[in-house]
Design an enzyme around this catalytic site. Structure first.
Site, mmCIF file in Angstrom:
data_model
loop_
_atom_site.group_PDB
_atom_site.id
_atom_site.type_symbol
_atom_site.label_atom_id
_atom_site.label_comp_id
_atom_site.label_asym_id
_atom_site.label_seq_id
_atom_site.Cartn_x
_atom_site.Cartn_y
_atom_site.Cartn_z
ATOM 1 N N TYR A 191 38.226 -5.544 37.731
ATOM 2 C CA TYR A 191 37.646 -4.312 36.190
ATOM 3 C C TYR A 191 36.210 -2.734 36.796
ATOM 4 O O TYR A 191 36.292 -2.376 36.502
ATOM 5 C CB TYR A 191 36.415 -5.401 35.334
ATOM 6 C CG TYR A 191 34.796 -6.062 35.759
ATOM 7 C CD1 TYR A 191 34.003 -5.213 35.795
ATOM 8 C CD2 TYR A 191 35.375 -7.324 36.536
ATOM 9 C CE1 TYR A 191 32.589 -6.265 35.961
ATOM 10 C CE2 TYR A 191 34.816 -7.765 36.895
ATOM 11 C CZ TYR A 191 33.483 -7.441 36.615
ATOM 12 O OH TYR A 191 32.575 -8.369 36.544
ATOM 13 N N ASN A 228 33.305 -22.327 37.828
ATOM 14 C CA ASN A 228 32.784 -20.735 38.149
ATOM 15 C C ASN A 228 31.649 -20.885 37.251
ATOM 16 O O ASN A 228 30.923 -20.118 36.904
ATOM 17 C CB ASN A 228 33.760 -19.597 37.369
ATOM 18 C CG ASN A 228 34.101 -20.553 35.823
ATOM 19 O OD1 ASN A 228 33.881 -20.712 36.008
ATOM 20 N ND2 ASN A 228 34.372 -18.729 35.880
ATOM 21 N N GLY A 241 43.059 -17.905 45.868
ATOM 22 C CA GLY A 241 41.929 -17.969 45.502
ATOM 23 C C GLY A 241 41.860 -19.125 44.641
ATOM 24 O O GLY A 241 42.470 -19.365 43.868
ATOM 25 N N GLY A 242 40.303 -18.660 44.241
ATOM 26 C CA GLY A 242 39.459 -19.676 43.328
ATOM 27 C C GLY A 242 40.559 -18.978 41.933
ATOM 28 O O GLY A 242 40.747 -19.943 41.232
ATOM 29 N N ALA A 243 40.697 -17.269 41.843
ATOM 30 C CA ALA A 243 41.257 -16.611 40.406
ATOM 31 C C ALA A 243 42.229 -17.787 40.049
ATOM 32 O O ALA A 243 42.688 -17.931 38.835
ATOM 33 C CB ALA A 243 40.393 -15.387 39.844
ATOM 34 N N THR A 287 31.280 -16.824 41.469
ATOM 35 C CA THR A 287 32.336 -16.063 41.612
ATOM 36 C C THR A 287 32.662 -16.298 42.845
ATOM 37 O O THR A 287 32.184 -16.578 43.998
ATOM 38 C CB THR A 287 31.641 -14.387 41.572
ATOM 39 O OG1 THR A 287 33.087 -13.565 41.453
ATOM 40 C CG2 THR A 287 30.784 -13.536 41.899
ATOM 41 N N GLY A 319 47.250 -13.336 44.805
ATOM 42 C CA GLY A 319 46.653 -14.210 45.767
ATOM 43 C C GLY A 319 46.194 -15.530 45.830
ATOM 44 O O GLY A 319 47.626 -16.578 44.228
ATOM 45 N N LYS A 341 34.062 -19.975 44.708
ATOM 46 C CA LYS A 341 34.097 -21.261 43.641
ATOM 47 C C LYS A 341 34.403 -22.591 43.988
ATOM 48 O O LYS A 341 34.932 -23.682 42.854
ATOM 49 C CB LYS A 341 35.477 -21.054 42.406
ATOM 50 C CG LYS A 341 35.020 -19.180 41.954
ATOM 51 C CD LYS A 341 35.575 -18.143 40.666
ATOM 52 C CE LYS A 341 35.827 -17.912 40.560
ATOM 53 N NZ LYS A 341 35.889 -16.924 39.415
ATOM 54 N N GLN A 343 35.528 -15.389 29.231
ATOM 55 C CA GLN A 343 35.318 -16.297 30.014
ATOM 56 C C GLN A 343 33.336 -16.293 29.994
ATOM 57 O O GLN A 343 33.170 -17.441 29.621
ATOM 58 C CB GLN A 343 35.411 -16.637 31.479
ATOM 59 C CG GLN A 343 34.934 -14.987 32.634
ATOM 60 C CD GLN A 343 33.599 -15.761 32.872
ATOM 61 O OE1 GLN A 343 33.037 -16.677 32.929
ATOM 62 N NE2 GLN A 343 32.873 -14.899 33.226
HETATM 63 P P1 NAP Z 1 37.952 -16.011 46.914
HETATM 64 O O1 NAP Z 1 38.753 -17.334 46.305
HETATM 65 O O2 NAP Z 1 37.791 -15.318 48.102
HETATM 66 O O3 NAP Z 1 39.968 -15.790 47.288
HETATM 67 C C1 NAP Z 1 40.508 -13.967 47.426
HETATM 68 C C2 NAP Z 1 41.881 -13.846 47.342
HETATM 69 O O4 NAP Z 1 42.025 -12.740 47.634
HETATM 70 C C3 NAP Z 1 42.353 -14.785 48.111
HETATM 71 O O5 NAP Z 1 43.402 -14.930 47.724
HETATM 72 C C4 NAP Z 1 42.806 -14.020 49.895
HETATM 73 O O6 NAP Z 1 43.974 -13.747 50.475
HETATM 74 C C5 NAP Z 1 42.872 -12.356 48.719
HETATM 75 N N1 NAP Z 1 42.137 -11.496 49.736
HETATM 76 C C6 NAP Z 1 40.965 -11.092 50.631
HETATM 77 N N2 NAP Z 1 40.928 -9.715 51.381
HETATM 78 C C7 NAP Z 1 42.338 -9.855 50.981
HETATM 79 C C8 NAP Z 1 42.823 -8.628 51.888
HETATM 80 N N3 NAP Z 1 42.102 -7.825 52.644
HETATM 81 N N4 NAP Z 1 43.988 -8.582 51.605
HETATM 82 C C9 NAP Z 1 44.849 -9.407 50.979
HETATM 83 N N5 NAP Z 1 44.073 -10.391 50.526
HETATM 84 C C10 NAP Z 1 43.263 -10.901 50.640
HETATM 85 O O7 NAP Z 1 38.290 -15.518 45.562
HETATM 86 P P2 NAP Z 1 38.391 -15.618 44.003
HETATM 87 O O8 NAP Z 1 37.315 -16.399 43.275
HETATM 88 O O9 NAP Z 1 39.225 -15.903 43.408
HETATM 89 O O10 NAP Z 1 38.373 -14.025 43.310
HETATM 90 C C11 NAP Z 1 39.130 -12.939 42.911
HETATM 91 C C12 NAP Z 1 39.754 -12.300 43.060
HETATM 92 O O11 NAP Z 1 39.170 -11.582 41.447
HETATM 93 C C13 NAP Z 1 37.922 -11.045 42.828
HETATM 94 O O12 NAP Z 1 38.102 -9.799 42.473
HETATM 95 C C14 NAP Z 1 36.958 -11.364 41.557
HETATM 96 O O13 NAP Z 1 36.103 -10.266 40.914
HETATM 97 C C15 NAP Z 1 38.394 -11.386 40.460
HETATM 98 N N6 NAP Z 1 38.099 -12.024 39.289
HETATM 99 C C16 NAP Z 1 37.984 -11.921 38.033
HETATM 100 C C17 NAP Z 1 37.850 -12.334 36.572
HETATM 101 C C18 NAP Z 1 37.291 -12.254 35.161
HETATM 102 O O14 NAP Z 1 36.902 -11.983 34.059
HETATM 103 N N7 NAP Z 1 38.081 -10.236 35.579
HETATM 104 C C19 NAP Z 1 37.333 -13.775 37.064
HETATM 105 C C20 NAP Z 1 37.579 -14.386 38.414
HETATM 106 C C21 NAP Z 1 37.570 -13.655 39.359
HETATM 107 P P3 NAP Z 1 43.657 -15.469 51.698
HETATM 108 O O15 NAP Z 1 44.173 -16.672 50.601
HETATM 109 O O16 NAP Z 1 44.557 -15.043 52.747
HETATM 110 O O17 NAP Z 1 41.786 -15.168 52.110
#
Ligand code: NAP
Length: 493
Positions: A449, A317, A360-362, A292, A358, A296, A477
């Protein structure tokens, strides 16, 4: 099998007895932290083992070792000597163990302890973990003065490298009665997997009141982490992330392991550094890993093989240990589309214009699925260049996370999905789409969540939008993850 020792750090003996009663059914022994008692209470400790009705460790920890005893060293030694010297014929009435620090050489205390059947724990509370396991081994062996002691080595774990070093040292200390603890959140696995670290017991404390950093409460150890079922052959699974303060994956996987009578356990591995995690994963022979935020992408260079989806997305993931190395998969993809399409009662994204917050990975998984399902997306992100890079792959539009994007968001507002971590955590009021006014027609999904309803979802719901949080996606997932981990369908309860 390792035991559970409850650390008692209350100011009075009565309060400690109440805590002990609360956890009695989960524990095997208790440690009375005499240094934490009020001064008057310290005169009464002699009767504590009889009141406790279970083996008790006597510990009077100095400040320099992480305790709170402030008096003269001579006063501390008298306290220890008095507590063990006037022993009862019935040994169950005496302290079963006494903790003596590495530098203490008081033969009379040791002789009294041996005479009255109180076993000596020789302890060291180091300021850091030596990088080299052989230095840990040498330190641990130096604690054996007579050879009949239990050796206790506790050191803060600044990262998982420290924990890996502790584990490697543990395997060289086989046959020695010991307690090896990496303190702090990085060291949580030394507490849950005490048996694999060769420790006689793990130290626990009352819920939300850790006596030492990183201690879990006995009920969580037993119920959530299956402590009583863990043995040296137990297969280890877990989740890699940072800071990993919130994860619903252990409560998802561990009950299945119990239900299906599988010799496996699933635990969190908080790590900022992916390389350190892989070092520990090899040491512990971790079989499968959920990945997570923020790893990722950072785990990709460690994969020996990967699915086409992982290759396309550049985000993994799920990792499974194979003979060739780690095999990477992505279950966010199907978890996301199954969840939102079910919520919208649709079969595909055909004709849907969505805004994805966003990059990022998700977000990669979300945008990919919308594209695969025939939809279109507008990707907005704090770092606009990342949004552009992601959108370009599918011929989509991109923008920054600011007012300039609001007009386009309106055009892509059938579905709005937050994939950033903004708004995560109990009490967090941050809203990534603060500049956008909901019309009430948008379906809004937040992948977060915890909390159940983020500030974004609360605002959307107040405007009349149907809203969905990320819990259903997580469970969906995770069921796909189960299939990768075990090569079998998720067993429905
Ligand atoms: P990640 O790859 O680190 O990406 C983080 C994203 O959040 C990037 O787009 C980043 O923007 C943005 N971000 C972080 N801090 C920010 C801020 N202060 N202001 C604006 N944008 C910000 O993380 P990820 O793996 O994609 O996960 C992201 C979220 O999705 C997490 O909360 C995770 O728990 C959730 N998620 C949930 C599930 C589920 O099954 N429910 C599955 C996957 C992920 P920058 O590019 O500008 O840094």
């Amino acid at each position: 099998m390792a035991k559970i020792c409850l650390c008692l750090g209350e100011e009075t003996l009565d309060a400690n007895l109440r805590t002990l009663e609360k956890y009695r059914r989960y524990i095997d022994l208790a440690e009375l932290r005499v240094d934490k008692l009020l001064p008057d209470e310290r005169f009464l400790i002699r009767r504590f083992p009889a009141l406790a009705g279970m083996p008790v460790i006597l510990t009077v920890r100095r400040k320099r070792d992480g305790g709170v005893f402030e008096g003269e060293e001579s006063a501390r030694l008298v306290l220890i000597a008095n507590a063990i010297s006037y022993a009862e014929a019935d040994r169950r009435m005496n302290f079963a163990y006494i903790d003596i620090e590495e530098d203490i050489e008081v033969p009379s205390i040791e002789e009294a302890a041996r005479a009255f059947g109180t076993r000596i724990i020789r302890s060291i509370h180091a300021e850091s973990t030596p990088e080299d396991p052989s230095a840990i081994i040498a330190k641990a062996k130096s604690l054996l003065h007579f050879g009949d002691e239990i050796i206790k080595l506790a050191a803060p774990a600044h990262n998982l490298n420290d924990v890996a070093a502790m584990f490697n040292a543990a395997s060289e200390l086989r046959g020695i009665d010991k307690l090896l603890i990496s303190m702090g959140s990085a060291g949580m696995c030394t507490r849950i997997l005490a048996c694999k670290f060769g420790s006689l017991w793990t130290f626990a404390s009352a819920k939300d009141a850790p006596v030492s950093p990183g201690q879990l409460d006995p009920e969580t150890l037993c119920k959530l982490y299956r402590f009583r079922d863990i043995n040296i052959n137990t297969d280890v699974y877990g989740i890699l992330g940072f800071p990993l303060k919130v994860t619903a994956s252990p409560p998802f996987f561990n009950p299945i392991f119990s239900r299906e009578k599988m010799n496996a356990v699933y635990l969190p591995f908080p790590s900022e550094d992916a390389a350190a995690f892989f070092r520990l994963a090899d040491a512990l022979n971790i079989k499968g890993v959920s990945v997570t935020v923020p790893h990722k992408q950072s785990v990709m260079p460690y994969l020996a093989g990967m699915s086409a989806n992982v290759k396309n997305l550049g985000a993994c993931n799920t990792m499974i240990r194979t003979e060739a190395g780690w095999d990477g998969h992505n279950t966010d993809i199907l978890g996301f589309s199954d969840s939102i399409l079910n919520f919208m009662k649709r079969k595909s994204f055909r004709g849907i214009k969505a805004t994805v917050i966003g990059a990022g990975g998700a977000a990669r998984a979300v945008v990919y699925q919308i594209w695969r399902g025939g939809g279109k997306a507008f990707v907005v992100n704090r770092s606009r260049s990342r949004a552009e890079e992601l959108a370009d792959r599918y011929g989509f539009m991109a923008g920054g996370l600011d007012e300039n994007s609001t007009r386009t968001i309106k055009k892509f507002s059938r579905l709005i999905i937050n994939t950033t971590s903004v708004g995560m955590g109990i009490g967090c009021k941050d809203d990534p789409l603060f500049m956008y006014k909901f019309q009430g027609t948008e379906v809004v999904m937040d992948l977060i969540y915890v909390p159940e309803q983020t500030a974004l979802l609360a605002r959307a719901a107040a405007a009349g939008c149907p809203v969905l949080n990320g819990y259903d996606m997580l469970i969906r997932q995770a069921k796909y993850q189960y299939k990768y981990f075990f090569g079998a369908e998720y067993p429905q309860p």
